[in-house]
Design an enzyme around this catalytic site. Structure first.
Site, PDB file in Angstrom:
ATOM      1  N   ASP A   1     -20.297 -37.058 -24.356  1.00 40.89           N
ATOM      2  CA  ASP A   1     -21.678 -37.060 -24.698  1.00 40.89           C
ATOM      3  C   ASP A   1     -22.417 -38.087 -23.790  1.00 40.89           C
ATOM      4  O   ASP A   1     -21.650 -39.136 -23.036  1.00 40.89           O
ATOM      5  CB  ASP A   1     -21.915 -37.583 -26.236  1.00 40.89           C
ATOM      6  CG  ASP A   1     -21.015 -36.634 -27.148  1.00 40.89           C
ATOM      7  OD1 ASP A   1     -20.784 -35.443 -26.639  1.00 40.89           O
ATOM      8  OD2 ASP A   1     -20.754 -37.101 -28.174  1.00 40.89           O
TER       9      ASP A   1
HETATM   10  N1  URA Z   1     -16.109 -36.475 -29.250  1.00 40.93           N
HETATM   11  C1  URA Z   1     -17.234 -36.698 -29.434  1.00 40.93           C
HETATM   12  O1  URA Z   1     -17.915 -36.968 -30.557  1.00 40.93           O
HETATM   13  N2  URA Z   1     -17.859 -37.220 -28.006  1.00 40.93           N
HETATM   14  C2  URA Z   1     -17.635 -37.336 -26.962  1.00 40.93           C
HETATM   15  O2  URA Z   1     -18.057 -37.525 -25.936  1.00 40.93           O
HETATM   16  C3  URA Z   1     -16.164 -36.960 -26.703  1.00 40.93           C
HETATM   17  C4  URA Z   1     -15.389 -36.711 -27.834  1.00 40.93           C
END
Ligand code: URA
Length: 244
Positions: A107
């Site tokens: 993310d």
């Molecule tokens: N899980 C998440 O919620 N975000 C990420 O970036 C990776 C795994």
């Protein structure tokens, strides 16, 4: 194969050697091409045919690039984006190549290990739903991990009513007297659903405040890399990912 410049060849094949570092090796007379010492950084060669050696050690040519990035927050895992800086913009010029892309996503607000490669076959295998390459994350939470969370993760929980997750491991860390007691943990996933860890903790009544990917398969994020920095994967790291 199109010819490329010797400094670019060296920076693209040797971990820890930038284009400037490559020029220094050349200036010192440490580089040979087909047995002849070459000092000119703009010497052109066919990377598949030329035999390049540094300090008499032959460099075996790899067609693909495998780059470890320590992603900072605020950049997106995409090749291009109209609004937000992308992970590609963090690459130094010597490692920029058409065809490179992030093999897997974090993310925008997550940090840590992102693999950038132009090896479509490897990326496809790693990203396919059947691959299950484990990915390990360090997670800091808003509240202590609930008592039932480790078992919920282990048994394969359902998020957002009908999305079934594969079993995942949750290890609580920091069991000392600090204020972070039970609020930090490691999670290992064997798949990559959208916002998966955040949604898994939300399902337990908690909230993720910090998320860092620390390992992909058998390859651990290099703690010498500051956020925003990259390095090429070592030969053994590439082999470990390819053999997964
Ligand atoms: N899980 C998440 O919620 N975000 C990420 O970036 C990776 C795994």
């Amino acid at each position: 194969m199109p010819e490329i410049r010797l400094d670019k060849f060296l920076a693209g094949q040797l971990p820890d050697v930038s284009r400037t570092g490559a020029k220094e090796l050349l200036k010192k007379g440490l580089v040979t091409v087909d047995g002849e010492t070459v000092k000119r950084y703009d010497h052109k060669l066919d990377p598949e045919k030329a035999v390049v050696a540094v300090s008499e050690k032959v460099i075996s040519y790899r067609e693909h690039l495998y780059i470890m990035l320590n992603k900072p927050a605020g950049v997106v895992c995409a090749v291009r984006d109209k609004l937000t800086p992308t992970v590609m913009e963090l690459l130094p010029p010597e490692l920029r190549r058409p065809g490179l892309f992030p093999a897997g996503r974090l993310d925008k607000d997550s940090v840590g290990f992102v693999l950038l490669t132009d090896d479509g076959e490897l990326a496809h295998r790693m990203l396919s739903p059947s691959s299950h390459v484990p990915k390990r994350y360090f997670v800091r939470l808003e509240k202590p991990v609930s008592d039932d969370a480790p078992e919920l993760f282990r048994s394969g929980m359902t998020i957002d009513e009908d999305e079934k997750c594969l079993p995942a491991e949750l290890e609580i860390c920091g069991c000392d007297s600090s204020s972070d007691h039970n609020m930090e943990c490691f999670v290992t996933l064997h798949e990559g659903k959208f916002h998966q860890i955040k949604r898994m903790f939300e399902a337990t009544g908690n909230s993720v405040v910090y998320l860092r990917r620390v390992r992909i398969g058998g390859v651990t994020l290099d703690d010498k890399l500051s956020e925003g920095e990259v390095r090429l994967l070592e030969e053994n790291e590439i082999k470990s990912l390819i053999s997964y």
